[in-house]
Scaffold this motif. Structure first.
Motif, PDB file in Angstrom:
ATOM      1  N   GLY A 574       0.845  67.416  -0.984  1.00  0.00           N
ATOM      2  CA  GLY A 574       1.003  66.191  -0.208  1.00  0.00           C
ATOM      3  C   GLY A 574       2.433  65.877   0.190  1.00  0.00           C
ATOM      4  O   GLY A 574       2.691  64.797   0.723  1.00  0.00           O
ATOM      5  N   HIS A 575       3.370  66.804  -0.021  1.00  0.00           N
ATOM      6  CA  HIS A 575       4.765  66.581   0.365  1.00  0.00           C
ATOM      7  C   HIS A 575       4.962  67.112   1.790  1.00  0.00           C
ATOM      8  O   HIS A 575       5.581  68.157   2.012  1.00  0.00           O
ATOM      9  CB  HIS A 575       5.699  67.289  -0.622  1.00  0.00           C
ATOM     10  CG  HIS A 575       5.637  66.742  -2.014  1.00  0.00           C
ATOM     11  ND1 HIS A 575       6.499  65.775  -2.477  1.00  0.00           N
ATOM     12  CD2 HIS A 575       4.794  67.013  -3.046  1.00  0.00           C
ATOM     13  CE1 HIS A 575       6.208  65.482  -3.742  1.00  0.00           C
ATOM     14  NE2 HIS A 575       5.173  66.229  -4.105  1.00  0.00           N
ATOM     15  N   TYR A 576       4.429  66.348   2.739  1.00  0.00           N
ATOM     16  CA  TYR A 576       4.429  66.813   4.119  1.00  0.00           C
ATOM     17  C   TYR A 576       5.825  66.806   4.734  1.00  0.00           C
ATOM     18  O   TYR A 576       6.146  67.654   5.575  1.00  0.00           O
ATOM     19  CB  TYR A 576       3.488  65.954   4.957  1.00  0.00           C
ATOM     20  CG  TYR A 576       2.080  65.894   4.388  1.00  0.00           C
ATOM     21  CD1 TYR A 576       1.301  67.038   4.277  1.00  0.00           C
ATOM     22  CD2 TYR A 576       1.534  64.693   3.936  1.00  0.00           C
ATOM     23  CE1 TYR A 576       0.026  67.002   3.749  1.00  0.00           C
ATOM     24  CE2 TYR A 576       0.256  64.638   3.402  1.00  0.00           C
ATOM     25  CZ  TYR A 576      -0.494  65.794   3.312  1.00  0.00           C
ATOM     26  OH  TYR A 576      -1.752  65.749   2.781  1.00  0.00           O
ATOM     27  N   ILE A 577       6.652  65.870   4.330  1.00  0.00           N
ATOM     28  CA  ILE A 577       8.015  65.816   4.873  1.00  0.00           C
ATOM     29  C   ILE A 577       8.795  67.055   4.437  1.00  0.00           C
ATOM     30  O   ILE A 577       9.496  67.692   5.238  1.00  0.00           O
ATOM     31  CB  ILE A 577       8.727  64.526   4.416  1.00  0.00           C
ATOM     32  CG1 ILE A 577       7.998  63.294   4.973  1.00  0.00           C
ATOM     33  CG2 ILE A 577      10.183  64.537   4.854  1.00  0.00           C
ATOM     34  CD1 ILE A 577       8.586  61.981   4.493  1.00  0.00           C
ATOM     35  N   GLU A 578       8.681  67.416   3.146  1.00  0.00           N
ATOM     36  CA  GLU A 578       9.366  68.609   2.663  1.00  0.00           C
ATOM     37  C   GLU A 578       8.823  69.864   3.344  1.00  0.00           C
ATOM     38  O   GLU A 578       9.591  70.798   3.638  1.00  0.00           O
ATOM     39  CB  GLU A 578       9.196  68.738   1.149  1.00  0.00           C
ATOM     40  CG  GLU A 578       9.991  67.729   0.328  1.00  0.00           C
ATOM     41  CD  GLU A 578       9.294  66.379   0.230  1.00  0.00           C
ATOM     42  OE1 GLU A 578       8.230  66.211   0.877  1.00  0.00           O
ATOM     43  OE2 GLU A 578       9.803  65.504  -0.489  1.00  0.00           O
ATOM     44  N   ALA A 579       7.514  69.873   3.612  1.00  0.00           N
ATOM     45  CA  ALA A 579       6.929  71.027   4.303  1.00  0.00           C
ATOM     46  C   ALA A 579       7.503  71.162   5.709  1.00  0.00           C
ATOM     47  O   ALA A 579       7.823  72.267   6.163  1.00  0.00           O
ATOM     48  CB  ALA A 579       5.403  70.883   4.361  1.00  0.00           C
ATOM     49  N   ARG A 580       7.671  70.027   6.376  1.00  0.00           N
ATOM     50  CA  ARG A 580       8.277  70.057   7.716  1.00  0.00           C
ATOM     51  C   ARG A 580       9.738  70.497   7.638  1.00  0.00           C
ATOM     52  O   ARG A 580      10.246  71.173   8.538  1.00  0.00           O
ATOM     53  CB  ARG A 580       8.169  68.682   8.362  1.00  0.00           C
ATOM     54  CG  ARG A 580       6.762  68.306   8.801  1.00  0.00           C
ATOM     55  CD  ARG A 580       6.359  69.126  10.004  1.00  0.00           C
ATOM     56  NE  ARG A 580       5.129  68.659  10.600  1.00  0.00           N
ATOM     57  CZ  ARG A 580       4.645  69.104  11.761  1.00  0.00           C
ATOM     58  NH1 ARG A 580       5.301  70.032  12.420  1.00  0.00           N
ATOM     59  NH2 ARG A 580       3.514  68.640  12.240  1.00  0.00           N
ATOM     60  N   ASP A 581      10.430  70.120   6.570  1.00  0.00           N
ATOM     61  CA  ASP A 581      11.824  70.553   6.389  1.00  0.00           C
ATOM     62  C   ASP A 581      11.902  72.074   6.238  1.00  0.00           C
ATOM     63  O   ASP A 581      12.841  72.706   6.735  1.00  0.00           O
ATOM     64  CB  ASP A 581      12.434  69.879   5.159  1.00  0.00           C
ATOM     65  CG  ASP A 581      12.683  68.395   5.380  1.00  0.00           C
ATOM     66  OD1 ASP A 581      12.731  67.981   6.555  1.00  0.00           O
ATOM     67  OD2 ASP A 581      12.826  67.659   4.378  1.00  0.00           O
ATOM     68  N   VAL A 582      10.924  72.645   5.539  1.00  0.00           N
ATOM     69  CA  VAL A 582      10.890  74.096   5.380  1.00  0.00           C
ATOM     70  C   VAL A 582      10.761  74.774   6.745  1.00  0.00           C
ATOM     71  O   VAL A 582      11.458  75.750   7.047  1.00  0.00           O
ATOM     72  CB  VAL A 582       9.722  74.515   4.460  1.00  0.00           C
ATOM     73  CG1 VAL A 582       9.543  76.028   4.467  1.00  0.00           C
ATOM     74  CG2 VAL A 582       9.959  74.027   3.049  1.00  0.00           C
ATOM     75  N   VAL A 583       9.878  74.237   7.587  1.00  0.00           N
ATOM     76  CA  VAL A 583       9.701  74.800   8.931  1.00  0.00           C
ATOM     77  C   VAL A 583      11.004  74.732   9.710  1.00  0.00           C
ATOM     78  O   VAL A 583      11.407  75.684  10.391  1.00  0.00           O
ATOM     79  CB  VAL A 583       8.574  74.057   9.678  1.00  0.00           C
ATOM     80  CG1 VAL A 583       8.457  74.567  11.108  1.00  0.00           C
ATOM     81  CG2 VAL A 583       7.247  74.219   8.945  1.00  0.00           C
ATOM     82  N   SER A 584      11.705  73.606   9.594  1.00  0.00           N
ATOM     83  CA  SER A 584      12.964  73.431  10.323  1.00  0.00           C
ATOM     84  C   SER A 584      14.049  74.371   9.815  1.00  0.00           C
ATOM     85  O   SER A 584      14.761  75.011  10.602  1.00  0.00           O
ATOM     86  CB  SER A 584      13.425  71.975  10.199  1.00  0.00           C
ATOM     87  OG  SER A 584      14.688  71.789  10.802  1.00  0.00           O
ATOM     88  N   GLU A 585      14.194  74.481   8.483  1.00  0.00           N
ATOM     89  CA  GLU A 585      15.263  75.304   7.915  1.00  0.00           C
ATOM     90  C   GLU A 585      15.062  76.783   8.217  1.00  0.00           C
ATOM     91  O   GLU A 585      16.008  77.494   8.537  1.00  0.00           O
ATOM     92  CB  GLU A 585      15.335  75.085   6.398  1.00  0.00           C
ATOM     93  CG  GLU A 585      15.888  73.739   5.981  1.00  0.00           C
ATOM     94  CD  GLU A 585      17.342  73.556   6.422  1.00  0.00           C
ATOM     95  OE1 GLU A 585      18.105  74.534   6.391  1.00  0.00           O
ATOM     96  OE2 GLU A 585      17.699  72.436   6.812  1.00  0.00           O
TER      97      GLU A 585
END
Length: 726
Positions: A574-585
């Motif tokens: 449920g850590h969707y923000i961190e998942a999006r950060d992974v995509v960005s990095e």
């Protein structure tokens, strides 16, 4: 020469458009050419039997892999480059014919001349009595654990790695000037260079002695001493720099990663004819190969052609290896092989070994066996390294029986197996998770007087570690390795960490990682990936983030597998923000999201009740020109079915069918069963609603009589009790 062991050296890059065919105005492989000329590789022309086309049962074994659509721009560049060649070379090429036809004819004739079954070229038929001790394995499909594949590395150089290195201080030195100079280089103060302290040796050192000094210092790793001594040699009158000295120095600089200094020395070589020697160029190319400077290696080869230096079999083998290392296909290697053959380069074990390795790396095992057959017909016997290469190719294709056949054939021919041979077999059985056979091979290896190394035990650890509830056996194999005095490598620790990960022991995985750091063994990206996977399985996002930050601080760039593990670990919790950060990095380092990325995100959002995000992610995929697959549609359909939004579920099912992205039969049958039940309920309700509308329009509905409501009982019916039974 140092090049005699470079049968299959680590390859160099091949920039095809920069190095045109000096004998042709056309690309090598014109797929539609009908030129009937014979193959230029033969010492004698093939017989009519060998050149005749085979029957329908003998398929073309080479074309399905090598007939690719040529890039129009690349073709134009090749034609432009070839147009600049001399007319004499053009005439030669016309006589030779189209190389593609030659290549096709070569493999076609070899599959049709002797037998219709190309696999018999493997010579497994020579094994009349298959030995009962063969470790034949059942067809067990191993789990695809790509992030923790035990990297066996390049088996071709394992023999060199196994040689024990004697301590330089204890190595006896030759008497005389050579020993004195090497001793000075060993004990040289930090504030002095070797050339500054050799004033007393001027006019006393000869060219042969200089070569001996460079060789000894190179063996002891005194690379800077070699550089300063070479500089001192050039300052003498007359100069002591010779082609032989360059041939010794260049590989030493390459192994030390000093490619820039190597290129400077090569560029400043005297323009005398004696330095235009093939051995000097081979030494420079070999050194640049070791340092990974593939583009510079090709510049040296270009200079070799410009100066009309005739290449030899060592040049050919190194350049074919370059092409393999830089991702060039087997077709390019074949082109270069024919080109060298037209220049008079003889067939040798080095050249054909490098060619076989190129074909094996692309999975063209039958073609590699055909090349081996032709090699032996010309009197070039296969060595252990060639057999190791073929066995490794079959082992990685899960064809262990064929690998065992080659192993037996090698013994029949009197070739002694090496540690690399056994490691190849153990790695193959490790992929099948057959640890008992790996144990037997380990004992057999010791019985033959071969000492197992870290790679041998890593195969055993990996064989246990790929199986659930076998991590204790993997840990036991790891302890056995340390007990016999073998130092674990990063691959050994990676296999152990993965074993703990599969069994759900993420705390032990992290302990192993800390032990690895304590022993000052640098973790590889595979190690970090296995550790991340352990905490992804455990759902520990805090430690997951901690390990990721450690990777960033250590400047370890992740792979696509690392990217997917991090994304899945954060998204499923449920850590969707961190998942999006992974995509960005990971996008910053060139790893853009793929269909698999969005499939994992959709699955996480659907499981977390965020089904309204699914259409948004679907539209993002369209914006990135990513075509949804069957998993994408199935994930969305199940997500909407879970929240009873059947309207959207049927909508995306319709889109899935229209796009042709239907899953496999079993999965689709399960999906249709769920949708059919919901559709039947929906149709029944729709039918009742439609009938009600029709009856209302036609006046067929019974009008319900309205009764006066009871003020107290609200129109409730009175239930009369029956007292008959009392």
């Amino acid at each position: 020469m140092a090049f005699t062991h470079q049968h299959l050296p680590p390859p160099f890059p091949f920039v095809h458009t920069h190095y045109p065919n000096p004998h042709s105005q056309k690309p090598y492989f014109s797929l539609h050419s009908k030129t009937p000329n014979l193959l230029s590789l033969f010492a004698t022309p093939p017989t009519s039997t060998s050149t005749s086309t085979s029957s329908h049962s003998s398929d073309l074994i080479f074309l399905p892999f090598l007939q690719e659509k040529e890039d129009p721009e690349a073709q134009e560049e090749e034609q432009d480059d070839a147009g600049e060649e001399e007319e004499e070379e053009e005439d030669d090429d016309e006589e030779e014919g189209d190389p593609e036809d030659s290549m096709i004819r070569f493999f076609r004739s070899r599959t049709s001349a002797s037998t219709q079954d190309p696999q018999r070229e493997a010579k497994l038929s020579l094994q009349k009595n298959r030995r009962s001790a063969w470790h034949l394995a059942s067809d067990i499909v191993s789990e695809s654990e790509t992030e923790t594949e035990s990297d066996i590395g390049d088996l071709l150089f394992e023999e060199k790695e196994q040689m024990s290195h004697v301590n330089s201080d204890s190595r006896p030195l030759p008497e005389g000037i050579v020993g004195e100079i090497v001793k000075i280089a060993r004990d040289l103060p930090e504030n002095l260079t070797l050339g500054e302290v050799l004033g007393d040796y001027e006019k006393r050192v000869g060219e042969k002695q200089c070569v001996e000094v460079l060789g000894l210092m190179g063996e002891e790793g005194l690379v800077k001493g070699c550089l300063y001594f070479f500089e001192w040699m050039g300052l003498q009158e007359p100069s002591l720099v010779t082609p032989r000295a360059c041939s010794v120095l260049f590989p030493v600089l390459g192994r030390a990663g000093m490619s820039e200094k190597l290129m400077v020395l090569f560029s400043n070589l005297p323009s005398k004819k004696e330095f235009r020697d093939v051995h000097v160029y081979n030494a420079a190319i070999s050194g640049l190969l070791c340092s990974g400077s593939y583009n510079d290696a090709w510049k040296v080869y270009e200079a070799m052609e410009t100066n009309n230096v005739r290449p030899d079999h060592v040049t050919c083998s190194i350049m074919i290896t370059i092409m393999r290392k830089t991702g060039r296909c087997a077709k390019d290697a074949w082109e270069f092989f024919e080109r060298m053959n037209r220049k008079g380069v003889k067939w040798s074990i080095e050249v054909l070994g490098a060619l076989i390795k190129s074909f094996c790396d692309e999975g063209l095992k039958n073609e590699a066996l055909i090349i081996q057959t032709e090699m032996e017909k010309k009197g070039i016997s296969s060595n252990t390294i060639v057999y190791n290469t073929l066995m490794d190719a079959f082992g990685k294709s899960n064809q262990i029986e064929e690998a065992e056949g080659l192993f037996a054939e090698m013994k029949v021919k009197g070739l002694k197996p090496t540690s690399a041979t056994y490691n190849t077999l153990m790695d193959a059985y490790s992929r099948r998770m057959q640890a008992d056979i790996v144990e037997k091979l380990l004992l057999e290896m010791q019985d033959m007087g071969l000492k197992p190394n870290a790679k041998s035990y890593t195969c055993l650890i990996s064989a246990y570690g790929r199986q659930k509830k076998m991590s204790d056996m993997a840990a036991d194999a790891f302890l056995r390795m340390k007990k016999v005095g073998i130092k674990p490598t990063s691959h050994s620790y990676t296999a152990l960490i993965h074993a703990y990960s599969v069994s759900g022991w993420h705390e032990k995985a992290y302990t192993a990682f800390e032990n690895m750091q304590r022993e000052r063994i640098k973790p590889s990206i595979e190690t970090y990936t296995a550790l991340l996977d352990a905490f992804r399985r455990a759902g520990d996002t805090q430690t997951l983030m901690k390990i990721w930050k450690l990777m960033i601080s250590e400047k370890v760039e992740g792979t696509r597998v690392t990217f997917n593990i991090l994304l899945d670990g954060f998204a499923k919790q449920g850590h969707y923000i961190e998942a999006r950060d992974v995509v960005s990095e990971f996008g910053k380092i060139g790893l853009q999201p793929t269909v698999i990325t969005y499939n994992m995100l959709m699955n996480a959002y659907a499981r977390g009740g965020q089904h309204l995000k699914l259409p948004q992610l679907f539209n993002e995929m369209a914006g990135l020109n990513l075509k949804p697959d069957s998993v994408t549609y199935s994930t969305m359909i199940y997500g909407f079915v879970r929240v009873r939004d059947f309207k959207r579920a049927f909508f995306y099912h319709k889109k899935m069918v229209k796009s042709g992205q239907v899953p496999d039969a079993k999965s689709y049958q399960k999906l249709r069963a769920i949708l059919d039940v919901k559709a039947a309920v929906k149709n029944r309700k729709d039918k009742c609603a439609i009938l009600g509308i029709i009856n209302s329009k036609m006046g067929l509905l019974k009008v319900k009589k309205k009764r006066k409501k009871d003020e107290f009982w609200k129109n409730k019916k009175k239930h009369v009790r029956s007292h008959g039974g009392q």
